[in-house]
Design an enzyme around this catalytic site. Structure first.
Site, PDB file in Angstrom:
ATOM      1  N   LYS A   1       0.800  -1.230   0.000  1.00 32.45           N
ATOM      2  CA  LYS A   1       0.000   0.000   0.000  1.00 32.45           C
ATOM      3  C   LYS A   1       0.830   1.277   0.000  1.00 32.45           C
ATOM      4  O   LYS A   1       0.352   2.327  -0.434  1.00 32.45           O
ATOM      5  CB  LYS A   1      -0.916   0.006   1.221  1.00 32.45           C
ATOM      6  CG  LYS A   1      -2.084  -0.966   1.149  1.00 32.45           C
ATOM      7  CD  LYS A   1      -3.184  -0.446   0.260  1.00 32.45           C
ATOM      8  CE  LYS A   1      -4.450  -1.279   0.395  1.00 32.45           C
ATOM      9  NZ  LYS A   1      -5.559  -0.741  -0.401  1.00 32.45           N
TER      10      LYS A   1
ATOM     11  N   SER B   1       0.647  -9.907  -0.905  1.00 31.70           N
ATOM     12  CA  SER B   1       0.471  -8.463  -0.835  1.00 31.70           C
ATOM     13  C   SER B   1       0.773  -7.849   0.521  1.00 31.70           C
ATOM     14  O   SER B   1       1.020  -6.643   0.613  1.00 31.70           O
ATOM     15  CB  SER B   1      -0.958  -8.093  -1.256  1.00 31.70           C
ATOM     16  OG  SER B   1      -1.901  -8.771  -0.442  1.00 31.70           O
TER      17      SER B   1
END
Length: 404
Positions: free
Chosen positions: A52, A304
């Site tokens: 992110k 991720s």
């Protein structure tokens, strides 16, 4: 629509401020999935534990001096919060993050440690998002959306550019989907460069808002759902991301909670990698045959994020051990006479099992008068060892059953 040029600009803008995560080959999981090759893009190794920060930094670097002075605000389940807080703190930009009340403690603590003000509000991302908009209006801050923003999408797309250099001969990329920012950017970077690469998205079946939206042909908002993949628990996908996924993504599949938990455990045990639920959904889909077209192909899966609560890890490990037969609870009914408990533990030790916990139950059991039910939790070598142990105890004339 975000363009390849915007993603390339984001890569130039971010430069060396974000770690270029490795993408090693996994021999362990190649065999489990029948892929020709399987590489893992290790975004769980980022400074803040997830991808992110790429999009967050790209957004921050485009703010005007006035916007920087006003400060930023975001709603996040945790990873966007940490990425934004970390890079905003480095640039001296005041930050407020609204997080759902059930956000794992590790994400809340780290976000505060990076200098952000954290507001806990709501049961899920969408309720936190509504509160963030209210604070934005009250304090005149700049809102930094976790996925539905072209600059955020372009920043996440830099992963796709790295993959083109690290795995130039890949046939397929498997990507987690929550709101869709990650897969939108990655798919754009890959498809605009090499359209033959297949891009497959994976969602938690408990709240598969993007898949439902794709099937319906429009953005659909689902009721709130609970999943251990909290990083992709989004009721309503983004408008930008919906259009990009419709254009660039080949398919979306779903995985259930048990499959996600097992994938987390496998990554920990076999790859020695700590990966949160949202990051493990790609492996869950591959090992459970949800992507049959992956067989025989050169596949990359995106891990991720790695910001998982250690308490959840502990529960997943215990459940995994039970599932594999390496942890078992037996109930042994035997005569209630002096020395019988010692005989039982001696038999267990001779069989090579290890006692974790034992409970000697007289009053609250179905054993008859003159009998006792002993509940014993054991570490074993697997299902075969359990059967051997139960058989040996049964030969002593004791009734043995397994609790499930």
């Amino acid at each position: 629509m975000v363009t390849l040029q915007q993603i390339e600009d984001a890569q130039q803008r971010i430069g060396e401020a974000v770690y270029r995560s490795p993408c090693p080959r996994s021999e362990q999981f190649k065999e489990l999935t029948d892929c020709a090759t399987l590489n893992c893009k290790m975004e769980n190794l980022q400074r803040t534990g997830a991808f992110k920060e790429r999009g967050a930094l790209n957004k921050l670097l485009t703010l005007s001096p006035d916007e920087r002075a006003r400060g930023v605000i975001a709603a996040s389940a945790g990873n966007h919060a940490q990425g934004l807080a970390y890079h905003a703190g480095r640039q001296g930009v005041n930050t407020t993050i609204v997080m759902p009340e059930r956000t794992p403690l590790i994400k809340v603590t780290r976000t505060r440690a990076y200098g952000a003000r954290v507001v806990l509000h709501g049961a899920n991302f969408d309720e936190a998002y509504a509160e963030a908009l209210r604070i934005q209006d009250k304090e005149n801050r700049v809102f930094v959306h976790p996925f539905n923003d072209p600059l955020i999408i372009a920043g996440q797309g830099t992963i796709g550019l790295e993959l083109l250099e690290q795995c130039p001969y890949m046939d397929m990329v498997v990507v987690p989907i929550g709101g869709g920012g990650l897969i939108s950017g990655v798919a754009c970077a890959l498809k605009e460069t090499n359209p033959r690469i297949k891009v497959i998205g994976v969602q938690a079946s408990a709240i598969a808002s993007m898949k439902v939206s794709m099937d319906a042909g429009k953005v659909v908002e689902l009721p709130a759902g609970t999943t251990i993949a909290d990083g992709i628990s989004v009721k309503r996908p983004g408008d930008y991301t919906f259009e990009m996924i419709r254009r660039y993504v080949d398919d979306i599949v779903t995985v259930d909670e048990e499959e996600i938990a097992n994938a987390i455990l496998l990554l920990l045990e076999r790859e020695k990698s700590v990966v949160e639920g949202a990051g493990a959904v790609g492996l869950a889909a591959l090992i459970n045959g949800k992507i049959p077209s992956a067989r025989g192909r050169k596949v990359v899966m995106l891990l991720s994020g790695g910001n998982i609560d250690v308490n959840l890890v502990s529960r997943i490990i215990e459940r995994g051990l039970v599932k594999d037969g390496r942890l078992v609870r037996l109930v042994v009914r035997m005569p209630d006479r002096p020395g019988m408990l010692a005989r039982l533990t001696a038999e267990i030790a001779q069989a090579g099992a290890n006692v974790v916990e034992i409970y000697h139950n007289r009053a609250f059991s179905k054993a008859g008068l003159g009998e006792v039910a002993v509940e014993v939790t054991l570490e074993t070598r697997g299902r075969g060892h359990i059967e051997e142990l139960m058989g040996g105890l049964g030969q002593k004339g004791w009734q043995v059953s397994e609790e499930t």
